[in-house]
Design a protein around this motif. Structure first.
Motif, PDB file in Angstrom:
ATOM      1  N   ARG A   1       1.039  -1.192  -0.044  1.00 31.25           N
ATOM      2  CA  ARG A   1      -0.010   0.084  -0.072  1.00 31.25           C
ATOM      3  C   ARG A   1       0.749   1.270  -0.043  1.00 31.25           C
ATOM      4  O   ARG A   1       1.898   1.188   0.646  1.00 31.25           O
ATOM      5  CB  ARG A   1      -0.994  -0.038   1.360  1.00 31.25           C
ATOM      6  CG  ARG A   1      -1.757  -1.274   1.341  1.00 31.25           C
ATOM      7  CD  ARG A   1      -2.978  -1.257   0.723  1.00 31.25           C
ATOM      8  NE  ARG A   1      -3.535  -2.441   0.846  1.00 31.25           N
ATOM      9  CZ  ARG A   1      -4.709  -3.057   0.307  1.00 31.25           C
ATOM     10  NH1 ARG A   1      -4.801  -2.368  -0.939  1.00 31.25           N
ATOM     11  NH2 ARG A   1      -5.362  -3.892   0.441  1.00 31.25           N
ATOM     12  N   PRO A   2       0.391   2.233  -0.506  1.00 27.96           N
ATOM     13  CA  PRO A   2       1.240   3.516  -0.800  1.00 27.96           C
ATOM     14  C   PRO A   2       1.724   3.794   0.663  1.00 27.96           C
ATOM     15  O   PRO A   2       0.914   3.923   1.729  1.00 27.96           O
ATOM     16  CB  PRO A   2       0.290   4.519  -1.168  1.00 27.96           C
ATOM     17  CG  PRO A   2      -0.656   3.662  -1.964  1.00 27.96           C
ATOM     18  CD  PRO A   2      -0.814   2.441  -1.221  1.00 27.96           C
TER      19      PRO A   2
ATOM     20  N   ALA B   1       2.855   0.306  -6.198  1.00 31.00           N
ATOM     21  CA  ALA B   1       2.678   1.367  -5.324  1.00 31.00           C
ATOM     22  C   ALA B   1       3.692   2.276  -4.916  1.00 31.00           C
ATOM     23  O   ALA B   1       4.836   1.748  -5.002  1.00 31.00           O
ATOM     24  CB  ALA B   1       2.308   0.494  -3.925  1.00 31.00           C
ATOM     25  N   ASP B   2       3.208   3.447  -4.500  1.00 27.18           N
ATOM     26  CA  ASP B   2       4.253   4.545  -4.041  1.00 27.18           C
ATOM     27  C   ASP B   2       4.655   4.031  -2.774  1.00 27.18           C
ATOM     28  O   ASP B   2       4.188   4.537  -1.671  1.00 27.18           O
ATOM     29  CB  ASP B   2       3.643   5.755  -3.962  1.00 27.18           C
ATOM     30  CG  ASP B   2       4.697   6.889  -4.062  1.00 27.18           C
ATOM     31  OD1 ASP B   2       5.960   6.647  -3.913  1.00 27.18           O
ATOM     32  OD2 ASP B   2       4.286   8.126  -3.658  1.00 27.18           O
ATOM     33  N   ILE B   3       5.776   3.161  -2.618  1.00 21.91           N
ATOM     34  CA  ILE B   3       6.309   2.617  -1.271  1.00 21.91           C
ATOM     35  C   ILE B   3       7.599   3.419  -0.977  1.00 21.91           C
ATOM     36  O   ILE B   3       8.195   3.686  -1.953  1.00 21.91           O
ATOM     37  CB  ILE B   3       6.032   1.192  -1.181  1.00 21.91           C
ATOM     38  CG1 ILE B   3       7.041   0.367  -2.218  1.00 21.91           C
ATOM     39  CG2 ILE B   3       4.705   0.621  -1.100  1.00 21.91           C
ATOM     40  CD1 ILE B   3       7.282  -1.107  -2.196  1.00 21.91           C
TER      41      ILE B   3
END
Length: 124
Positions: free
Chosen positions: A58-59, A81-83
């Protein structure tokens, strides 16, 4: 570029594999795949593709990919995702492959060279 485009259908037989993958009917050098050099697609092995889906990233999450080279799992995770990702490998030579893949794909993530068991070398 999608597998359904004319450049794909005229040269490769593909099967859709899940939400984010395709399976080539015959092996092909990655450099010959349309869009590979331009960073439009990555070529993680099946295990890397499945790992990313199982993690359900999840981000904003912090994720460690230990033993990350050549970067298939790490790239796939960043594509999903922007992790806050750290790709870790013990080998400078192998870590260079991670760097090359991230650059080709236009992805940003941390890369560290260390033994995953040596927390002082990479843990912040």
């Amino acid at each position: 570029m999608t597998p359904r485009s004319s450049s794909w259908s005229s040269r490769f037989v593909v099967v859709v594999a899940g939400d984010t993958g395709i399976l080539l009917a015959r092996p092909s050098p990655v450099a010959r795949l349309p869009g590979f050099a331009a960073g439009e697609l990555s070529v993680p092995d099946l295990g890397a593709q499945r790992a990313a889906g199982l993690l359900d990233v999840r981000p904003g999450q912090r994720v460690l990919d230990a033993c990350a080279a050549p970067g298939g799992k790490a790239s796939h995770l960043r594509e999903l995702a922007d992790i806050d990702l750290l790709a870790l490998d013990h080998s400078t030579r192998r870590a260079q492959r991670i760097t090359e893949n991230f650059e080709r794909l236009g992805l940003n993530a941390g890369i560290a060279i260390a033994d995953a068991a040596d927390l002082d070398a990479w843990w912040d």
